[in-house]
Write a protein that holds these residues in place. Sequence first.
Motif, mmCIF file in Angstrom:
data_model
loop_
_atom_site.group_PDB
_atom_site.id
_atom_site.type_symbol
_atom_site.label_atom_id
_atom_site.label_comp_id
_atom_site.label_asym_id
_atom_site.label_seq_id
_atom_site.Cartn_x
_atom_site.Cartn_y
_atom_site.Cartn_z
ATOM 1 N N ALA A 29 -8.858 54.890 51.430
ATOM 2 C CA ALA A 29 -9.817 55.197 50.373
ATOM 3 C C ALA A 29 -11.039 55.855 51.001
ATOM 4 C CB ALA A 29 -10.195 53.914 49.643
ATOM 5 N N ASP A 30 -12.096 55.962 50.251
ATOM 6 C CA ASP A 30 -13.318 56.549 50.796
ATOM 7 C C ASP A 30 -13.879 55.690 51.914
ATOM 8 O OD1 ASP A 30 -13.148 58.600 48.992
ATOM 9 O OD2 ASP A 30 -14.412 57.604 47.498
ATOM 10 N N SER A 31 -14.647 56.303 52.780
ATOM 11 C CA SER A 31 -15.267 55.592 53.883
ATOM 12 C C SER A 31 -16.183 54.490 53.349
ATOM 13 C CB SER A 31 -16.081 56.551 54.746
ATOM 14 O OG SER A 31 -16.789 55.831 55.732
ATOM 15 N N ILE A 32 -16.203 53.357 54.042
ATOM 16 C CA ILE A 32 -17.031 52.246 53.603
ATOM 17 C C ILE A 32 -18.495 52.446 53.992
ATOM 18 C CG2 ILE A 32 -15.147 50.586 53.655
ATOM 19 C CD1 ILE A 32 -16.092 49.634 56.358
ATOM 20 N N LEU A 33 -18.763 53.496 54.811
ATOM 21 C CA LEU A 33 -20.134 53.821 55.186
ATOM 22 C C LEU A 33 -20.425 55.274 54.818
ATOM 23 C CD1 LEU A 33 -20.407 52.197 58.746
ATOM 24 C CD2 LEU A 33 -21.221 51.254 56.591
ATOM 25 N N ASN A 65 -22.964 59.552 61.608
ATOM 26 C CA ASN A 65 -23.652 59.910 62.855
ATOM 27 C C ASN A 65 -22.967 61.065 63.575
ATOM 28 O OD1 ASN A 65 -25.659 57.908 62.574
ATOM 29 N ND2 ASN A 65 -24.262 56.361 63.436
ATOM 30 N N GLY A 66 -22.300 61.922 62.805
ATOM 31 C CA GLY A 66 -21.697 63.118 63.383
ATOM 32 C C GLY A 66 -20.391 62.891 64.117
ATOM 33 N N VAL A 67 -19.848 61.680 64.087
ATOM 34 C CA VAL A 67 -18.591 61.392 64.785
ATOM 35 C C VAL A 67 -17.427 61.681 63.838
ATOM 36 C CG1 VAL A 67 -17.205 59.668 65.976
ATOM 37 C CG2 VAL A 67 -19.703 59.607 66.160
ATOM 38 N N PRO A 68 -16.548 62.641 64.158
ATOM 39 C CA PRO A 68 -15.427 62.976 63.277
ATOM 40 C C PRO A 68 -14.486 61.779 63.092
ATOM 41 C CG PRO A 68 -15.747 64.656 64.961
ATOM 42 C CD PRO A 68 -16.598 63.485 65.347
ATOM 43 N N GLY A 69 -14.116 61.529 61.864
ATOM 44 C CA GLY A 69 -13.147 60.470 61.589
ATOM 45 C C GLY A 69 -13.675 59.071 61.743
ATOM 46 N N PHE A 70 -14.999 58.939 61.862
ATOM 47 C CA PHE A 70 -15.565 57.598 62.004
ATOM 48 C C PHE A 70 -16.677 57.414 60.978
ATOM 49 C CE2 PHE A 70 -18.548 54.452 63.554
ATOM 50 C CZ PHE A 70 -17.711 53.419 63.929
ATOM 51 N N PRO A 108 -13.675 54.276 60.252
ATOM 52 C CA PRO A 108 -12.374 54.309 59.569
ATOM 53 C C PRO A 108 -12.555 54.078 58.075
ATOM 54 C CG PRO A 108 -12.284 52.927 61.534
ATOM 55 C CD PRO A 108 -13.723 53.251 61.304
ATOM 56 N N LYS A 109 -11.676 54.692 57.312
ATOM 57 C CA LYS A 109 -11.732 54.502 55.869
ATOM 58 C C LYS A 109 -11.094 53.170 55.476
ATOM 59 C CE LYS A 109 -11.696 59.426 54.797
ATOM 60 N NZ LYS A 109 -11.008 60.526 54.076
ATOM 61 N N LYS A 110 -11.582 52.613 54.381
ATOM 62 C CA LYS A 110 -11.048 51.352 53.888
ATOM 63 C C LYS A 110 -9.596 51.545 53.477
ATOM 64 C CE LYS A 110 -11.872 47.689 50.508
ATOM 65 N NZ LYS A 110 -12.719 47.222 49.377
#
Length: 333
Positions: free
Chosen positions: A197-201, A205-210, A212-214
């Motif tokens: 699902a959508d990211s929980i945050l 901070n510019g980190v790709p893929g971080f 993790p999505k819920k």
Amino acid sequence: MGSKLIGSGSATPSLCISNDDLSKFVETSDEWIAARTGIRNRRVLSGGETLGGLSVQAAQRALEMAQVRPEDVDLVLFCTSTPDDLFGGAGRVLAEVGCTNAFGFDITAACSGFIVGLITATRFIKGGGIKNVLVVGADALSQYVDWTDRGTCILFGDAAGAVLVQSCNADEDGLLGFCVQSDGHGQKHLHCSSSNADSILSKTNGVPGFPPKKTNFSCIEMNGKEVFRFAVRCVPQSIEKALEEAGLPASSIDWLLLHQANQRIIDAAANRLSIPSEKVISNLANYGNTSAASIPLALDEAVRGGKVKTGDIIAASGFGAGLTWGSAIVKWG
């Protein structure tokens, strides 16, 4: 060291959903469902009911029949694919039943789970130091069903079943033979995959893929034709292998007890093994496919109903997602 089955128990939700009930919100009918599956009703969790609660009830009833105190249980095996908690349900079961001296853990093998748990229990006993093992099979697949998909929503129900396996002398061993198998290539035919699902945050901070999505789980997806072909081919073969290990002919079977998935699968396996219908245990019409609960649920009803008696030889087989399948030739009591 041998093992014997000395107690059984089961529990089902209070809410019963009939085929006629389903026909009110999905395009189907009682005749259509019954003709293709043999199912007429299923039980579904509702209100404050939980899978853990059903499992505790089933475990308590198995201990009562076995006349074993909870504190004398050494091991609890909780066979499920749908625990109330991500980290498993064995801890809750052993705590609420009062198994204060037991270790417990979950086993996930879908509809084969109970057979895998039963065999695992006997291996622990054979290793020594374990006397009483509580094996619980429970699932609530109604929580993962697309109730608008008539291909799957008609099949599944919720339930819990349990048996108490106890150590005995080797010459009294109740596990006469077994066979377990897997084929991961068949996973595509029956699965309930996770999705992101959508990211929980909101800030990465510019980190790709971080971060993790819920993760959520999708609904059960099944290729019914392929699963049917798999079951009618592999289940009789598995039972034949278990019988060969036991050194017994199919004619020695008092009862055939298969995972309650589809009546046509049950009938096809019985026909392949030349087992008459009066020796086949089936409660599929009343409960539908309850996954890991189906075999202990049907067994408990057969024992309490006076069908299965002490000394009877049962050929039990589970099969399902994974793909996994397994059979055990057991003696009751």
